[in-house]
Design a protein around this motif. Structure first.
Motif, short mmCIF file in Angstrom:
data_model
loop_
_atom_site.label_atom_id
_atom_site.label_comp_id
_atom_site.label_asym_id
_atom_site.label_seq_id
_atom_site.Cartn_x
_atom_site.Cartn_y
_atom_site.Cartn_z
N VAL A 18 0.86 -1.18 0.11
CA VAL A 18 -0.01 0.07 0.02
C VAL A 18 0.88 1.19 0.13
O VAL A 18 0.62 2.13 -0.81
CB VAL A 18 -0.91 -0.18 1.32
CG1 VAL A 18 -1.70 1.23 1.21
CG2 VAL A 18 -1.81 -1.09 1.14
N MET A 19 1.99 1.34 0.74
CA MET A 19 2.68 2.30 0.86
C MET A 19 3.68 2.72 -0.24
O MET A 19 3.78 3.96 -0.56
CB MET A 19 3.64 2.41 2.19
CG MET A 19 2.83 2.04 3.45
SD MET A 19 1.77 3.51 3.61
CE MET A 19 3.00 5.03 3.82
N ASP A 20 3.91 1.61 -1.00
CA ASP A 20 4.59 1.82 -2.03
C ASP A 20 3.76 2.59 -3.23
O ASP A 20 4.34 3.40 -4.25
CB ASP A 20 4.82 0.41 -3.04
CG ASP A 20 5.73 -0.49 -2.39
OD1 ASP A 20 6.57 -0.03 -1.44
OD2 ASP A 20 5.70 -1.81 -2.44
N LYS A 21 2.48 2.80 -3.02
CA LYS A 21 1.70 3.48 -4.07
C LYS A 21 1.37 4.89 -3.55
O LYS A 21 0.75 5.83 -3.93
CB LYS A 21 0.29 2.86 -4.18
CG LYS A 21 0.54 1.43 -4.77
CD LYS A 21 -0.79 0.72 -5.03
CE LYS A 21 -0.69 -0.60 -5.65
NZ LYS A 21 -1.94 -1.40 -5.45
N LYS A 22 2.00 5.38 -2.30
CA LYS A 22 1.83 6.55 -1.67
C LYS A 22 2.40 7.79 -2.46
O LYS A 22 3.50 8.12 -1.82
CB LYS A 22 1.95 6.65 -0.11
CG LYS A 22 1.37 7.85 0.49
CD LYS A 22 1.77 8.05 2.06
CE LYS A 22 0.99 9.23 2.57
NZ LYS A 22 1.40 9.42 3.90
N HIS A 23 2.37 7.94 -3.60
CA HIS A 23 2.81 8.94 -4.41
C HIS A 23 1.80 9.58 -5.19
O HIS A 23 0.89 9.03 -5.80
CB HIS A 23 3.95 8.42 -5.18
CG HIS A 23 4.49 9.48 -6.13
ND1 HIS A 23 5.47 10.35 -5.68
CD2 HIS A 23 4.47 9.60 -7.42
CE1 HIS A 23 5.98 11.03 -6.62
NE2 HIS A 23 5.10 10.64 -7.41
N HIS A 24 2.04 11.09 -5.15
CA HIS A 24 1.01 11.84 -6.17
C HIS A 24 1.70 12.61 -7.25
O HIS A 24 2.69 13.09 -7.01
CB HIS A 24 0.28 12.73 -5.10
CG HIS A 24 -0.74 13.40 -5.97
ND1 HIS A 24 -0.73 14.67 -6.61
CD2 HIS A 24 -2.28 13.18 -5.94
CE1 HIS A 24 -2.01 15.20 -7.07
NE2 HIS A 24 -2.88 13.89 -6.84
N TRP A 25 1.03 12.66 -8.27
CA TRP A 25 1.58 12.98 -9.47
C TRP A 25 2.28 14.65 -9.45
O TRP A 25 3.20 15.05 -10.06
CB TRP A 25 0.80 13.14 -10.69
CG TRP A 25 -0.44 13.55 -10.51
CD1 TRP A 25 -1.66 13.26 -10.02
CD2 TRP A 25 -0.66 15.25 -11.03
NE1 TRP A 25 -2.61 14.24 -9.99
CE2 TRP A 25 -2.18 15.53 -10.61
CE3 TRP A 25 -0.02 16.21 -11.27
CZ2 TRP A 25 -2.76 16.69 -10.55
CZ3 TRP A 25 -0.69 17.55 -11.33
CH2 TRP A 25 -2.07 17.71 -10.93
N ALA A 26 1.33 15.42 -8.44
CA ALA A 26 1.77 16.88 -8.28
C ALA A 26 2.94 17.07 -7.37
O ALA A 26 3.41 18.07 -7.44
CB ALA A 26 0.65 17.38 -7.91
N TRP A 27 3.67 16.09 -6.53
CA TRP A 27 4.35 16.11 -5.77
C TRP A 27 5.75 16.77 -6.25
O TRP A 27 6.50 17.82 -5.55
CB TRP A 27 4.60 15.03 -4.73
CG TRP A 27 5.80 15.23 -3.88
CD1 TRP A 27 7.09 14.76 -3.69
CD2 TRP A 27 5.56 16.15 -2.65
NE1 TRP A 27 7.77 15.29 -2.45
CE2 TRP A 27 6.80 16.19 -1.75
CE3 TRP A 27 4.69 16.93 -2.30
CZ2 TRP A 27 6.81 16.84 -0.61
CZ3 TRP A 27 4.52 17.51 -1.06
CH2 TRP A 27 5.91 17.53 -0.37
N PRO A 28 6.25 16.22 -7.38
CA PRO A 28 7.41 17.02 -7.80
C PRO A 28 7.08 18.25 -8.14
O PRO A 28 8.18 19.24 -8.16
CB PRO A 28 7.71 16.16 -9.24
CG PRO A 28 7.18 14.69 -9.03
CD PRO A 28 5.85 14.96 -8.30
N ARG A 238 -5.09 15.03 -2.54
CA ARG A 238 -3.87 15.60 -3.11
C ARG A 238 -4.27 16.05 -4.53
O ARG A 238 -3.96 17.11 -4.86
CB ARG A 238 -2.94 14.74 -3.22
CG ARG A 238 -2.06 14.33 -1.91
CD ARG A 238 -1.62 15.23 -0.99
NE ARG A 238 -0.76 16.35 -1.70
CZ ARG A 238 -0.33 17.44 -1.20
NH1 ARG A 238 -0.58 17.87 0.00
NH2 ARG A 238 0.23 18.35 -1.98
N ASP A 239 -5.28 15.46 -4.87
CA ASP A 239 -5.96 15.83 -6.33
C ASP A 239 -6.68 17.15 -6.05
O ASP A 239 -6.44 18.15 -6.81
CB ASP A 239 -6.98 14.84 -6.93
CG ASP A 239 -6.28 13.66 -7.64
OD1 ASP A 239 -5.18 13.85 -7.85
OD2 ASP A 239 -7.07 12.83 -7.70
#
Length: 249
Positions: A18-28, A238-239
């Protein structure tokens, strides 16, 4: 037919999946040079209102359900540091967050009567529900594994980071995006210093509390369901912030 209980290793790996997917496209973009101060303000206001301000309160709810003594001790240490900073720099983490905001030119009034975005409210409502759950494992998993954790958890568990020296901490702060791209003086970065002083080993503690005390397959599935819901709501949250900042993938 009742499913066989997962081994601790299997259960930990499913939590990490689950934590492997805790990434959002806008973070960079939020960590990049093109983001504006106005956009950062929206981002930080939502983060503060959703969980930063009340993080020690949310943890205290779990502690109040009287989990096993070893869990109570770890939660109590976390609450003590978050609410007082007495294990690091002597100020609460919400206070250090507002100090960082002041360094960016955002005064405390901007973080008073906040209006949460719809998706932010839904995510915060879920954090409230999880930490008020009669099963202490649910709140612990949501707050200490998901909220405090990141996509880097698997790497951290495989290769634990060592305590950093003062020089290493200051070098890290100089590379922080707020310092590099927005001119934030390192003098306002005590929140980052506090994190690095006290959080060595926290990721292991979080997983150990949950994995070592989950004794049935039903409870394992309950916790995994809670983490997956956390991820879904977090991504939508985050969206919402990205839309409010008019960012696009």
């Amino acid at each position: 037919m009742t499913q066989k209980r997962l081994t601790p290793t299997q259960f930990r790996n499913q939590l990490l999946a689950v934590m492997d997917k805790k990434h959002h496209w806008a973070w960079p973009q939020f960590a990049g040079s093109a983001i504006s101060k106005a956009q950062l303000k929206i981002h930080f206001q939502q983060e503060y209102g959703v969980y930063v301000r009340d993080f020690p309160v949310l943890l205290a709810r779990i502690h109040g359900t009287n989990p096993p003594m070893d869990v109570r001790r770890k939660l109590a240490e976390n609450i003590f540091e978050e609410d007082t900073g007495k294990l690091s720099l002597g100020k609460s983490h919400p206070e250090l967050f507002l100090t960082m905001m002041a360094g960016l030119g955002f005064q405390n009034g901007a973080f008073g009567n906040l209006t949460l975005l719809p998706a932010s409210r839904r995510y915060r409502t879920w954090l409230d529900q999880a930490t008020l759950n009669r099963i202490w494992l649910v709140g612990t998993a949501v707050m200490t594994i998901f909220v405090e954790g990141s996509i880097n958890d698997r790497q951290e568990l495989l290769h634990p980071s060592k305590a950093r020296s003062k020089r290493e901490i200051e070098s890290h702060i100089k590379r922080h995006p707020l310092v590099r791209f927005h001119g934030l003086s390192p003098a306002y970065m005590d929140l980052s210093r506090a994190h690095q002083l006290v959080e060595n080993g926290h990721r292991h503690d979080a997983y150990d509390m949950v994995v070592n005390h989950t004794t049935t397959r039903q409870d394992q599935e309950t916790i995994l369901t809670a983490l997956r819901k956390s991820l879904r709501l977090w991504l939508v949250y985050r969206d919402g912030i990205a839309r409010a900042c008019r960012l696009t993938p």
